[in-house]
Structures are given as C-alpha cells and as structure tokens.
Design a protein around this motif. Structure first.
Motif, PDB file in Angstrom:
ATOM      1  N   GLN A  34       0.837  -1.197   0.000  1.00  0.00           N
ATOM      2  CA  GLN A  34       0.000   0.000   0.000  1.00  0.00           C
ATOM      3  C   GLN A  34       0.876   1.253   0.000  1.00  0.00           C
ATOM      4  O   GLN A  34       2.097   1.156  -0.018  1.00  0.00           O
ATOM      5  CB  GLN A  34      -0.995  -0.031   1.171  1.00  0.00           C
ATOM      6  N   ASP A  64      -4.325   3.727  -0.760  1.00  0.00           N
ATOM      7  CA  ASP A  64      -5.502   3.764   0.115  1.00  0.00           C
ATOM      8  C   ASP A  64      -5.284   4.477   1.445  1.00  0.00           C
ATOM      9  O   ASP A  64      -6.233   4.983   2.040  1.00  0.00           O
ATOM     10  CB  ASP A  64      -5.998   2.337   0.386  1.00  0.00           C
ATOM     11  N   SER A 329     -14.669  -0.024  -0.135  1.00  0.00           N
ATOM     12  CA  SER A 329     -14.289  -0.039  -1.543  1.00  0.00           C
ATOM     13  C   SER A 329     -15.298   0.743  -2.367  1.00  0.00           C
ATOM     14  O   SER A 329     -16.404   1.054  -1.901  1.00  0.00           O
ATOM     15  CB  SER A 329     -14.186  -1.469  -2.083  1.00  0.00           C
ATOM     16  N   GLY A 356     -11.237   4.353   1.702  1.00  0.00           N
ATOM     17  CA  GLY A 356      -9.814   4.367   2.035  1.00  0.00           C
ATOM     18  C   GLY A 356      -9.608   4.289   3.530  1.00  0.00           C
ATOM     19  O   GLY A 356     -10.549   4.087   4.301  1.00  0.00           O
TER      20      GLY A 356
END
Length: 418
Positions: A34, A64, A329, A356
């Motif tokens: 990430q 994210d 999401s 997120g």
C-alpha cells in the motif's frame, strides 16, 4: 502426526513436509503493498538491482492510506507507485478504489489454500477465506515481488473453539475484541490463530473477515478459518481461479487451545490506548463521544454499513457529535448508494468520505481534536493512531458506533435494535 492449516499450506507451497518451527522458502500466490509501504519497497527493488517482477498478474499496489493525497510529499510517493506499476505492468488500485484488504479478496486475487504476503500488518484478513496471508516489511515485499518466494518460520497454531451463537445486537467485532482482551495483545505472538466452532459457522463472510483482520492484535501471524459452503460460494462469486480448500487434521498438534461459549456475550469496547484493554459496554456506557468512525479494513463492508443504517434510520446524529463513514471499496460504496443505505446515513448527519484508510491511520479525513473521545470500528486505538496523541480512541462494532452517535455517548446498541 496430523497438520494444522498453516502447516499444510506451507508444506504445499515449499514442497516439503514441514511442521511448526521449521524454516522454509515458499512460493507466493499474491503480493501486495500500500502507499505507506510500497515506496520503500520500490527503493529496495532498485537497490537489489532488479528489473522484472516475478509475475505482473500477481503483484498489486494500492493507494488507500492517504487517498486522495492530503500533502505534496504524499503526492510524490503516489506518483512513484503509478510510475512503477506502469513500468512493470503490475496491478494498481488508485484513489477511491478502496482499502487494500477489501480489494484483494473482492477482486478475486486470492482463493482458499493460497499463500499471500502484504506490506501491511492486517494482511491476515484473508485467512477468513482459508488463505495463509500475513504482513511483512517493505524489504521482504521487494524480495517477494522479484522472486515470487519468501522465507517463513512455520508458526505454531493457537486454536480458538467458539461454541454457541452470538446474541442479537452482538457482532463479530465484539467477539474478536473479547478474545483479544482475554488472551492479551501478545498472547498469540507469531502463532497462526485458527478459529473454529458453531459461532464461526453462523457468521457471514463479511463477519469472518473482521475476526481474521484483527488476529494481528493478539500478536498472531495469521488468522485462519476452514472453508465451508459459505466460503466456497463467496469465493466463486468473486474469482474464477481453481482452488483446493485446506482443513486441519483431527490429530493436528496445537500450541494452545481455548474454548469459549459466546451465547451470553455482550457488546465489547476496547478502551485507550491498547486493543486488549477491553470491557463490556455496560462498564463504560455514558462516556461522552465527540466523533464516530464507521469504516476501515475491519468494518467498512456492506453488512457493516447496513447495520449502522438500520439503527440510524429516522434518527439524527447528536448535536455534540459527528460521524464519518468510509466504505471499504468503490463497489461497496456504489452498492450502498443503490440500495439507499448511504442515503439513510447521510440523512442522519454522517459525512461520507472516499473509500480508504484515512480516518483510521490519522492521515486525513477526521483527525480528532485534543481531549476528544472517538468511538471507531477500526482495529487499533494506540495513542496518536488517529493523528492526535491527545485524543482518546475507543473501538466497537458498527452498531455500537451508530447508537453512540445518536446519544452522543458510549451506548449499548441493543437499546436501538428492534
């Protein structure tokens, strides 16, 4: 001698007959980073003089944690990820796509029996669908991206036998908080947590993700569950990959086994500043809370939003509180919009933000003020976790957060459940 789920998966992926405490080099099925860890992995990739990834279809990077970017420096890191993903032709999930631990299973990248690493500690989430998945550091991530392999010490297994059925108004989040409070934050260090029993079978897959997600909060390497009919149906809906489920042998050897009856469990709260500082809601009810958060990789799924909406329908957020909702999401956000769930939350006064991690990790989208109390569905409440070390973070289920937002104080959600 029989094997646990962890021993079986690592035996298959290493091509060896392994048991707990053996050291193995194993083949990886999927690798993920990430935006808080991928830039460091890219640097390590370059320092290792690598030019190719082992399989572009099995490597993903997800933006994210700071999505959309709140700072110029973060924007530069995001651009590094986009450039790397484009150059290596790997999978990239950009701003608004969602949280890595929702996207990886939702998009069908992992299936039962897989071995997965991610440069994020909550990669253990996918254990809910019979995947050995675990968090690693950025350098190990780079090695995995290059070689498709990584070394493991095969973990011992801590078996949790969960009997009974959760009462109405009590959820999987309450169950995992209770277990963490019981065994403590280091009670399963470097073990595979294996969750079995009637209580698990009764849970939906969304609920199971919540439990596996927080295995790391008791120190566990992964949080594994066997695959049943619900699992297989869910996986086939999300992935077209072939797979074989993995079950523990009846004579498997466990480092520890604990048995519980969850039938009389009440809603649980983790109090500042540790996740294992857990008590029943009855012991803390009435404490004023200025902010609530529903979302994160633990409880931002569609079922979580529905539970909150059921409580908040026709209600208003207390004038002294504010509620932030972060769907896990884009797909979940769209589904919640189409069915009216988001409408209910927004009409109640919630602020819905981009899918997120922002509020959970304290990068943006909801940093609390000094001295404020927050009730969150997140998985951590360490001092400063939400971006202010002078705030106090309490953890609970989406139902507990929703109920607490109506009253402006920590509240038993069963008061609002019809």
């Amino acid at each position: 001698m029989g094997k646990t789920i962890a021993e079986k998966i690592l035996s298959k992926k290493s091509g060896q007959n392994v048991k707990a405490n053996d050291i193995v080099i194993a083949d990886l099925d999927f690798v993920m980073g990430q935006d808080g860890t991928s830039p460091l992995a890219i640097r390590a990739f370059d320092e290792m003089k690598a030019s190719k990834v082992f399989d572009p279809n099995r490597v993903a990077m997800v933006i994210d944690h700071s999505s959309p970017s709140p700072l110029e420096g973060v924007s530069e890191l995001h651009q590094q990820m986009r450039t790397f993903a484009n150059d290596k032709n790997i999978i990239l999930y950009d701003i608004g796509d969602g949280v890595c631990h929702q996207l990886v299973p939702e998009q069908g990248h992992v299936v039962p029996g897989d071995l997965v690493i991610g440069a994020d500690s909550h990669t253990c989430t996918y254990g809910a669908i019979n995947v050995f998945s675990t968090g690693v550091g950025s350098t190990d991530l780079a090695a995995g991206i290059i070689s498709g392999k990584i070394w493991f010490k095969v973990p011992e297994t801590f078996k949790f036998v969960l009997n009974g059925k959760l009462p109405k108004g009590v959820y999987s989040k309450d169950l995992i908080l209770y277990l963490i409070g019981d065994v403590t934050a280091d009670g399963a260090t470097y073990m595979a947590a294996e969750y079995v029993g009637e209580a698990i079978k009764e849970l939906s897959i969304d609920d199971r993700f919540t439990i596996s997600n927080m295995a790391i909060e008791m120190g566990a390497k992964c949080g594994l569950m066997e695959a049943d009919g619900k699992t297989i149906e869910w996986v086939k809906k999300h992935s077209d990959k072939d797979f074989e489920t993995v079950s523990a042998d009846t004579d498997a050897v466990y480092a520890q086994v604990k048995e519980y009856d969850v039938s009389n469990l009440e809603p649980q709260i983790a109090k500042p500043h540790t996740v294992d500082n857990v008590s029943p809601i009855s012991e803390v009810a009435g404490l004023p809370v200025q902010q609530g958060v529903i979302g994160t990789c633990t409880n931002g799924r569609l079922e979580d939003l529905r539970i909150a909406a059921e409580i908040l329908k026709g209600q208003k957020i207390n004038k002294d509180s504010r509620l932030i909702v972060a769907p896990a999401s884009r797909n979940i956000m769209l589904q919640a919009m189409r069915e009216g769930t988001l409408e209910v939350l927004i009409e109640a006064g919630a602020a819905v933000v981009t899918p997120g991690c922002g509020p959970c990790v304290g990068t943006h989208n909801g940093v609390p003020s000094d001295g404020e109390n927050v009730i969150s569905t997140a998985n951590r409440n360490f001092k400063g976790r939400m971006g202010n070390n002078k705030a106090f973070v309490y953890l609970g289920s989406p139902a507990t957060v929703a109920a607490s937002m109506i009253t402006g104080k920590l509240t038993d959600p069963r008061e609002f459940i019809k």
